[in-house]
Design a protein around this motif. Structure first.
Motif, PDB file in Angstrom:
ATOM      1  N   ALA A  69       0.832  -1.224   0.109  1.00  0.00           N
ATOM      2  CA  ALA A  69       0.031  -0.086   0.009  1.00  0.00           C
ATOM      3  C   ALA A  69       0.975   1.126   0.080  1.00  0.00           C
ATOM      4  CB  ALA A  69      -0.993  -0.094   1.259  1.00  0.00           C
ATOM      5  N   VAL A  70       0.746   2.028  -1.016  1.00  0.00           N
ATOM      6  CA  VAL A  70       1.544   3.181  -1.062  1.00  0.00           C
ATOM      7  C   VAL A  70       0.535   4.426  -0.784  1.00  0.00           C
ATOM      8  CG1 VAL A  70       2.572   4.947  -2.561  1.00  0.00           C
ATOM      9  CG2 VAL A  70       3.012   2.485  -3.034  1.00  0.00           C
ATOM     10  N   VAL A  71       1.079   5.453   0.234  1.00  0.00           N
ATOM     11  CA  VAL A  71       0.486   6.596   0.579  1.00  0.00           C
ATOM     12  C   VAL A  71       1.077   7.664   0.192  1.00  0.00           C
ATOM     13  CG1 VAL A  71      -0.437   7.846   2.603  1.00  0.00           C
ATOM     14  CG2 VAL A  71      -0.596   5.494   2.593  1.00  0.00           C
ATOM     15  N   ILE A  72       0.755   8.389  -0.696  1.00  0.00           N
ATOM     16  CA  ILE A  72       1.370   9.769  -1.465  1.00  0.00           C
ATOM     17  C   ILE A  72       1.100  10.929  -0.357  1.00  0.00           C
ATOM     18  CG2 ILE A  72       1.600  11.258  -3.221  1.00  0.00           C
ATOM     19  CD1 ILE A  72       0.774   9.129  -5.094  1.00  0.00           C
ATOM     20  N   PRO A  73       2.494  11.275   0.225  1.00  0.00           N
ATOM     21  CA  PRO A  73       2.115  12.387   1.112  1.00  0.00           C
ATOM     22  C   PRO A  73       1.590  13.593   0.352  1.00  0.00           C
ATOM     23  CG  PRO A  73       4.486  12.113   0.590  1.00  0.00           C
ATOM     24  CD  PRO A  73       3.728  11.158  -0.312  1.00  0.00           C
TER      25      PRO A  73
END
Length: 176
Positions: free
Chosen positions: A11-15
């Motif tokens: 899971a990637v969370v873009i800041p």
């Protein structure tokens, strides 16, 4: 601008910001060919996604948008079989986005009060940041928030509560 991704899985969370600069765009080919992505969460600060940003991300199953619909380049989601999830109250969405189906994303646990057809928020399952509680979920007004609903440990910067919530009957745990 997010110009690339060096990770491979999960899971990637873009800041929403990096080193004090606001993240507003995802560059062309930034995630191109990353078959191990499970999901990507895109912050409200992103207003533009360039061509082929997620091209050939075969493992990608969910793209979660925290804000309104950004502008979209060509072939952004080619060879992707995912669902786009959007928060209630955000704007600019249709039934599809870049050829992907759209579904509502409600980052709360809740129950429906059967006696008066209203909703009580019981927990928060989102990623943190600035949280906006919707005035309605599934067409029913949100009228209360259970004590401890925001004690999940998510890093919250603010919580916006709609006018539909009865403030006298709602107690929030102020330490979170």
């Amino acid at each position: 601008t997010i110009t690339g991704y060096t990770g491979t899985n999960g899971a990637v969370v873009i800041p929403s910001s990096i080193h004090g600069g606001k993240v507003t765009s995802i560059a062309a080919n930034a995630f191109n060919g990353k078959p191990g992505l499970g999901s990507v969460t895109i912050p409200a600060s992103v207003t533009n996604i360039e061509s082929q940003a997620f091209w050939d991300c075969l493992g990608l199953r969910g793209v979660y948008f925290e804000g309104s619909s950004p502008s979209l380049g060509s072939d952004v989601f080619t060879y992707v079989n995912a669902t786009v999830y959007v928060l209630p109250g955000t704007t600019g969405w249709n039934t599809t986005f870049g050829s992907l189906p759209i579904a509502s994303w409600v980052p709360f646990t809740y129950y429906t009060n059967s006696d008066n057809a209203t909703v009580t928020i019981t927990g928060y399952t989102g990623l943190g940041g600035a949280v906006i509680i919707p005035g309605a979920i599934n067409g029913l007004p949100v009228t209360s928030i259970q004590y401890g609903a925001f004690s999940s440990g998510a890093s919250l910067t603010s919580v916006s509560i709609p006018g539909s919530v009865d403030r006298k009957s709602t107690r929030l745990n102020s330490s979170h």
